[in-house]
Motif scaffolding. Structure first.
Motif, PDB file in Angstrom:
ATOM      1  N   GLU A  11     -44.308  43.623 -32.872  1.00  0.00           N
ATOM      2  CA  GLU A  11     -44.729  42.458 -32.076  1.00  0.00           C
ATOM      3  C   GLU A  11     -44.477  41.165 -32.832  1.00  0.00           C
ATOM      4  O   GLU A  11     -43.981  40.190 -32.257  1.00  0.00           O
ATOM      5  CB  GLU A  11     -46.205  42.561 -31.699  1.00  0.00           C
ATOM      6  N   LYS A  12     -44.800  41.118 -34.104  1.00  0.00           N
ATOM      7  CA  LYS A  12     -44.575  39.909 -34.898  1.00  0.00           C
ATOM      8  C   LYS A  12     -43.087  39.551 -34.915  1.00  0.00           C
ATOM      9  O   LYS A  12     -42.709  38.386 -34.757  1.00  0.00           O
ATOM     10  CB  LYS A  12     -45.083  40.090 -36.320  1.00  0.00           C
ATOM     11  N   MET A  13     -42.235  40.556 -35.072  1.00  0.00           N
ATOM     12  CA  MET A  13     -40.790  40.336 -35.070  1.00  0.00           C
ATOM     13  C   MET A  13     -40.333  39.750 -33.735  1.00  0.00           C
ATOM     14  O   MET A  13     -39.542  38.804 -33.679  1.00  0.00           O
ATOM     15  CB  MET A  13     -40.076  41.660 -35.332  1.00  0.00           C
ATOM     16  N   MET A  14     -40.849  40.310 -32.634  1.00  0.00           N
ATOM     17  CA  MET A  14     -40.449  39.850 -31.308  1.00  0.00           C
ATOM     18  C   MET A  14     -40.937  38.422 -31.041  1.00  0.00           C
ATOM     19  O   MET A  14     -40.214  37.602 -30.467  1.00  0.00           O
ATOM     20  CB  MET A  14     -41.002  40.794 -30.231  1.00  0.00           C
ATOM     21  N   VAL A  15     -42.150  38.113 -31.434  1.00  0.00           N
ATOM     22  CA  VAL A  15     -42.692  36.766 -31.221  1.00  0.00           C
ATOM     23  C   VAL A  15     -41.905  35.741 -32.041  1.00  0.00           C
ATOM     24  O   VAL A  15     -41.631  34.626 -31.568  1.00  0.00           O
ATOM     25  CB  VAL A  15     -44.190  36.711 -31.570  1.00  0.00           C
ATOM     26  N   ASP A  16     -41.508  36.117 -33.249  1.00  0.00           N
ATOM     27  CA  ASP A  16     -40.696  35.213 -34.079  1.00  0.00           C
ATOM     28  C   ASP A  16     -39.370  34.891 -33.385  1.00  0.00           C
ATOM     29  O   ASP A  16     -38.924  33.743 -33.376  1.00  0.00           O
ATOM     30  CB  ASP A  16     -40.427  35.841 -35.448  1.00  0.00           C
ATOM     31  N   VAL A  17     -38.746  35.907 -32.793  1.00  0.00           N
ATOM     32  CA  VAL A  17     -37.477  35.688 -32.082  1.00  0.00           C
ATOM     33  C   VAL A  17     -37.718  34.848 -30.828  1.00  0.00           C
ATOM     34  O   VAL A  17     -36.957  33.928 -30.516  1.00  0.00           O
ATOM     35  CB  VAL A  17     -36.827  37.031 -31.709  1.00  0.00           C
ATOM     36  N   LEU A  18     -38.775  35.155 -30.110  1.00  0.00           N
ATOM     37  CA  LEU A  18     -39.090  34.447 -28.870  1.00  0.00           C
ATOM     38  C   LEU A  18     -39.294  32.958 -29.104  1.00  0.00           C
ATOM     39  O   LEU A  18     -38.844  32.117 -28.311  1.00  0.00           O
ATOM     40  CB  LEU A  18     -40.353  35.057 -28.246  1.00  0.00           C
ATOM     41  N   CYS A  19     -39.958  32.611 -30.174  1.00  0.00           N
ATOM     42  CA  CYS A  19     -40.357  31.220 -30.419  1.00  0.00           C
ATOM     43  C   CYS A  19     -39.471  30.503 -31.429  1.00  0.00           C
ATOM     44  O   CYS A  19     -39.692  29.316 -31.713  1.00  0.00           O
ATOM     45  CB  CYS A  19     -41.805  31.169 -30.910  1.00  0.00           C
ATOM     46  N   SER A  20     -38.476  31.190 -31.979  1.00  0.00           N
ATOM     47  CA  SER A  20     -37.654  30.553 -33.017  1.00  0.00           C
ATOM     48  C   SER A  20     -36.753  29.482 -32.422  1.00  0.00           C
ATOM     49  O   SER A  20     -36.374  29.572 -31.255  1.00  0.00           O
ATOM     50  CB  SER A  20     -36.804  31.610 -33.718  1.00  0.00           C
TER      51      SER A  20
ATOM     52  N   ASN B 140     -37.360  38.072 -20.375  1.00  0.00           N
ATOM     53  CA  ASN B 140     -35.918  37.848 -20.248  1.00  0.00           C
ATOM     54  C   ASN B 140     -35.403  36.880 -21.309  1.00  0.00           C
ATOM     55  O   ASN B 140     -34.310  37.060 -21.847  1.00  0.00           O
ATOM     56  CB  ASN B 140     -35.593  37.319 -18.846  1.00  0.00           C
ATOM     57  N   ARG B 141     -36.179  35.849 -21.603  1.00  0.00           N
ATOM     58  CA  ARG B 141     -35.789  34.926 -22.676  1.00  0.00           C
ATOM     59  C   ARG B 141     -35.692  35.682 -24.003  1.00  0.00           C
ATOM     60  O   ARG B 141     -34.744  35.485 -24.773  1.00  0.00           O
ATOM     61  CB  ARG B 141     -36.805  33.785 -22.785  1.00  0.00           C
ATOM     62  N   LEU B 142     -36.666  36.547 -24.258  1.00  0.00           N
ATOM     63  CA  LEU B 142     -36.645  37.321 -25.496  1.00  0.00           C
ATOM     64  C   LEU B 142     -35.407  38.214 -25.558  1.00  0.00           C
ATOM     65  O   LEU B 142     -34.727  38.281 -26.588  1.00  0.00           O
ATOM     66  CB  LEU B 142     -37.909  38.175 -25.598  1.00  0.00           C
ATOM     67  N   ASP B 143     -35.091  38.902 -24.441  1.00  0.00           N
ATOM     68  CA  ASP B 143     -33.918  39.775 -24.440  1.00  0.00           C
ATOM     69  C   ASP B 143     -32.637  38.989 -24.690  1.00  0.00           C
ATOM     70  O   ASP B 143     -31.732  39.460 -25.392  1.00  0.00           O
ATOM     71  CB  ASP B 143     -33.820  40.524 -23.101  1.00  0.00           C
ATOM     72  N   TYR B 144     -32.543  37.791 -24.100  1.00  0.00           N
ATOM     73  CA  TYR B 144     -31.345  36.987 -24.352  1.00  0.00           C
ATOM     74  C   TYR B 144     -31.263  36.591 -25.818  1.00  0.00           C
ATOM     75  O   TYR B 144     -30.179  36.677 -26.443  1.00  0.00           O
ATOM     76  CB  TYR B 144     -31.312  35.714 -23.491  1.00  0.00           C
ATOM     77  N   ARG B 145     -32.355  36.169 -26.408  1.00  0.00           N
ATOM     78  CA  ARG B 145     -32.327  35.722 -27.796  1.00  0.00           C
ATOM     79  C   ARG B 145     -32.048  36.898 -28.744  1.00  0.00           C
ATOM     80  O   ARG B 145     -31.372  36.737 -29.771  1.00  0.00           O
ATOM     81  CB  ARG B 145     -33.635  35.017 -28.148  1.00  0.00           C
ATOM     82  N   LEU B 146     -32.536  38.081 -28.404  1.00  0.00           N
ATOM     83  CA  LEU B 146     -32.188  39.264 -29.185  1.00  0.00           C
ATOM     84  C   LEU B 146     -30.690  39.547 -29.085  1.00  0.00           C
ATOM     85  O   LEU B 146     -30.018  39.836 -30.093  1.00  0.00           O
ATOM     86  CB  LEU B 146     -32.981  40.483 -28.691  1.00  0.00           C
ATOM     87  N   TRP B 147     -30.175  39.489 -27.863  1.00  0.00           N
ATOM     88  CA  TRP B 147     -28.735  39.718 -27.655  1.00  0.00           C
ATOM     89  C   TRP B 147     -27.906  38.734 -28.455  1.00  0.00           C
ATOM     90  O   TRP B 147     -26.934  39.109 -29.105  1.00  0.00           O
ATOM     91  CB  TRP B 147     -28.408  39.588 -26.164  1.00  0.00           C
ATOM     92  N   ARG B 148     -28.311  37.457 -28.422  1.00  0.00           N
ATOM     93  CA  ARG B 148     -27.553  36.424 -29.127  1.00  0.00           C
ATOM     94  C   ARG B 148     -27.574  36.653 -30.643  1.00  0.00           C
ATOM     95  O   ARG B 148     -26.546  36.539 -31.323  1.00  0.00           O
ATOM     96  CB  ARG B 148     -28.139  35.044 -28.798  1.00  0.00           C
TER      97      ARG B 148
END
Length: 646
Positions: A637-646, A515-523
């Motif tokens: 996966e690398k793209m998603m992890v970068d967004v998750l932890c940025s 859910n955190r990842l989805d929010y950060r993608l949305w933002r």
């Protein structure tokens, strides 16, 4: 226990080793969701911890009754209690199939040498529950008992299994003790109805029986007892106004008092308890004396349909119950005065307040005035700055305003309203069980402090929620986890040191991470960020994205593809190939290939105008997602992890 042959206390081990139970067709389908399943497991875990830390032998923990009609030797038709019985069946299946090795490896110091270990007892249990004329339910229960989660047509049972697996994964170090307590000390009362009972009539009575006095009503009486007559009226009015969680608190006061207490725009907080008492006393001036003859000759007719208090036509569903709200308020208003945290478990409501209500009358009266004022302040903040459910698909963040005729609602966040709704709903759906809504304590604590200091600015609220998301992410999933209490109430900021092992748990990865990842993608998408994917495809889903209660972690490329080659397991179970979706979608996806799943999601968007997972949308944006295109999956996966932890 009375010596009554029709009432039999059974431990969970005995329940599943004795007899067979049938759920008749007139019973509703299995309907427990994540909150109910987690609450049951949390209660049992808490009791097992108490027993482990106690010097006395572990006591029995009763979880209710199982009302049955005995049909033959060892054959029972269940009249009441099937939800709990079915949940226990699913929970034991999850333990046996997913954690037997862990339980077997853990040392069980509380088990005598002459007794079977929890592992041995667990292994000996058998499925003893079936559904009359419900093949899907019986089939799903049988599949789950074997550890087969594909092809389960009863989504609620499959969901309960997943919830149990995630719960046990979170408490893996305590599984041996928990299993031992569950099997030997958790007790259900089997109550057999007399022969000749009209079961349909009995079932109707069971489902329409009266409710006993609730704990928060008992607490209200205790806290009001030492107050004076006028003070009791003030306390009761505030308490009752706050207790109606699906209605704004101002509407719980008489119309004549609303502007006086809350200001012309209904957005101010009353100064103190005494000022409210004075206003209420003044508004209760006695009516002039009128003779009976005057009443008869000049009657004043009143429309019985008009209710001066409950005049709210809008209905909003609160994200928590009133007893749970009381615990949040107790927690945040006495955070500096308590030596232990206040659990958010409303079954312990009276126990949580005992330290404040078990004093002299003068002390209780002082506490009651202070607490009820904090209750009102927090409730006003809750109404204005915490989301509510407005309908099945939408979240609401609105404040109440008066107008010439009645009242109306305007957005609370102004230009930030949509962002705030996304942030708050992200937290809410990540922790659906009330006992785990620590984030709400943190938010209310922040709002209360800022308003008391006169420093609250709506423009700063999104930044606070982003910071809170970081504290939860790095504080709970970092290499040195931090207690929730410290995250919420202490001025701590964990190091940005995410433990990537949390992404290697396959379908046990925590909901909050997705859910955190989805929010950060949305933002990022809202801010115009471009990704190296088909951006036109991704943007077509953006405005339809909402946070919903998704609890099923799904492989986009299936574990057992219907056709084609299987995927290398290191990629198959990687974070890059996983997303969080609803159980209904998981059942539909099954072992379909990514192209078929993509069409299913498009169909759902056309029908329901709802997109559930932005991470899934990103995966669908790739033209090919199969064993021949593993580099693209690794890149995703690398793209998603970068967004998750940025």
């Amino acid at each position: 226990m009375p010596n009554n042959p029709d009432i039999t206390p059974l431990t969970v081990a005995e329940l599943f080793n004795q007899g067979h139970y049938f759920i008749p067709i007139y019973q509703r389908n299995y309907a427990w969701g994540e909150p109910e399943v987690r609450q049951l497991l949390q209660d049992i875990l808490d009791e097992s911890r108490r027993a482990k830390n106690s010097r006395h032998p572990a006591s029995q923990y009763y979880i209710g009754s199982l009302v049955v009609d005995k049909r033959g030797e060892g054959q029972f038709e269940t009249i009441d209690g099937q939800q709990r019985h079915t949940t226990l069946c699913v929970v034991l299946s999850a333990l046996k199939n997913e954690f037997a090795d862990s339980i077997n490896q853990q040392s069980c110091l509380n088990v005598k040498a002459t007794e079977d270990t929890p592992f041995q007892k667990l292994s000996s249990l058998s499925l003893n529950l079936s559904f009359t004329n419900r093949k899907r339910s019986t089939s799903t229960l049988a599949l789950l008992a074997q550890g087969i989660t594909t092809g389960c047509e009863q989504a609620s049972m499959h969901g309960a299994y997943d919830v149990a697996v995630r719960f046990f994964e979170e408490h893996k170090q305590e599984l041996c003790t928990l299993t031992d307590y569950l099997l030997n000390n958790v007790v259900i009362l089997r109550v057999a109805v007399p022969k000749g009972t009209d079961l349909n009539h009995y079932f109707e009575i069971m489902n329409n029986r009266g409710e006993q006095l609730e704990k928060h009503e008992v607490l209200k009486a205790r806290l009001m007892r030492p107050l004076g007559i006028d003070e009791r009226k003030v306390f009761s009015t505030i308490w009752d106004a706050c207790a109606s969680m699906d209605r704004y608190a101002q509407l719980g006061f008489e119309k004549s008092l609303r502007c006086t207490l809350f200001g012309a725009n209904w957005d101010q907080h009353p100064v103190d308890f005494e000022s409210i008492r004075q206003e209420m006393v003044n508004s209760d001036s006695p009516a002039p004396l009128v003779s009976l003859e005057e009443i008869v000759q000049h009657p004043v007719l009143q429309d019985k349909k008009e209710n001066p208090v409950n005049d709210d036509s809008e209905q909003y569903a609160s994200i928590i119950s009133f007893p749970n709200f009381l615990l949040h308020v107790l927690r945040i208003t006495h955070v500096s005065h308590i030596d232990t945290d206040v659990p958010l478990d409303d079954k312990r409501l009276l126990l949580a307040f005992e330290r404040f209500s078990n004093r002299t009358d003068e002390d209780i009266a002082t506490f009651s005035r202070e607490f009820v004022m904090n209750l009102l302040r927090c409730r006003l903040l809750f109404d204005r700055y915490i989301i509510k459910r407005k309908n099945d698909l939408d979240w609401s963040l609105e404040q109440l305003k008066p107008n010439e005729t009645r009242h109306h609602y305007v957005s609370s966040g102004g230009d930030f309203n949509q962002q705030l709704i996304m942030q708050l709903s992200m937290f809410h759906v990540s922790f659906p069980t009330q006992v785990y809504k620590h984030w709400l304590s943190a938010v209310l604590y922040y709002l209360l402090k800022q308003h008391q200091l006169g420093e609250f600015r709506i423009s700063q609220y999104p930044a606070f929620l982003d910071q809170l998301s970081n504290k939860f992410f790095y504080g709970r999933f970092g290499k040195q986890p931090i207690e929730y209490f410290d995250i919420c109430f202490e001025d701590v900021m964990p190091e940005n040191d995410f433990d990537h092992h949390n992404l290697k748990l396959g379908t046990h990865i925590q909901n909050f991470i997705f859910n955190r990842l989805d929010y950060r993608l949305w933002r990022k998408l809202k801010d115009g960020h471009e990704f190296d994917v088909d951006m036109d495809f991704v943007k077509s889903f953006l405005d339809k994205f909402r946070f919903t209660f998704r609890t099923s972690v799904e492989h986009y490329f299936p574990q057992h593809p219907i056709a084609g080659e299987p995927m290398d397991e290191s990629i198959l179970h990687s974070f890059g190939n996983l997303c969080l979706i609803s159980h209904s979608d998981n059942s539909k996806f099954s072992n379909n290939d990514p192209a078929t799943k993509k069409n299913q999601v498009k169909d759902k968007l056309n029908r329901e105008q709802l997109a559930e997972s932005l991470k899934l949308v990103f995966m669908m944006s790739y033209e090919h997602w199969d064993p021949e295109n593993q580099p693209a999956m690794i890149q995703h996966e690398k793209m998603m992890v970068d967004v998750l932890c940025s």
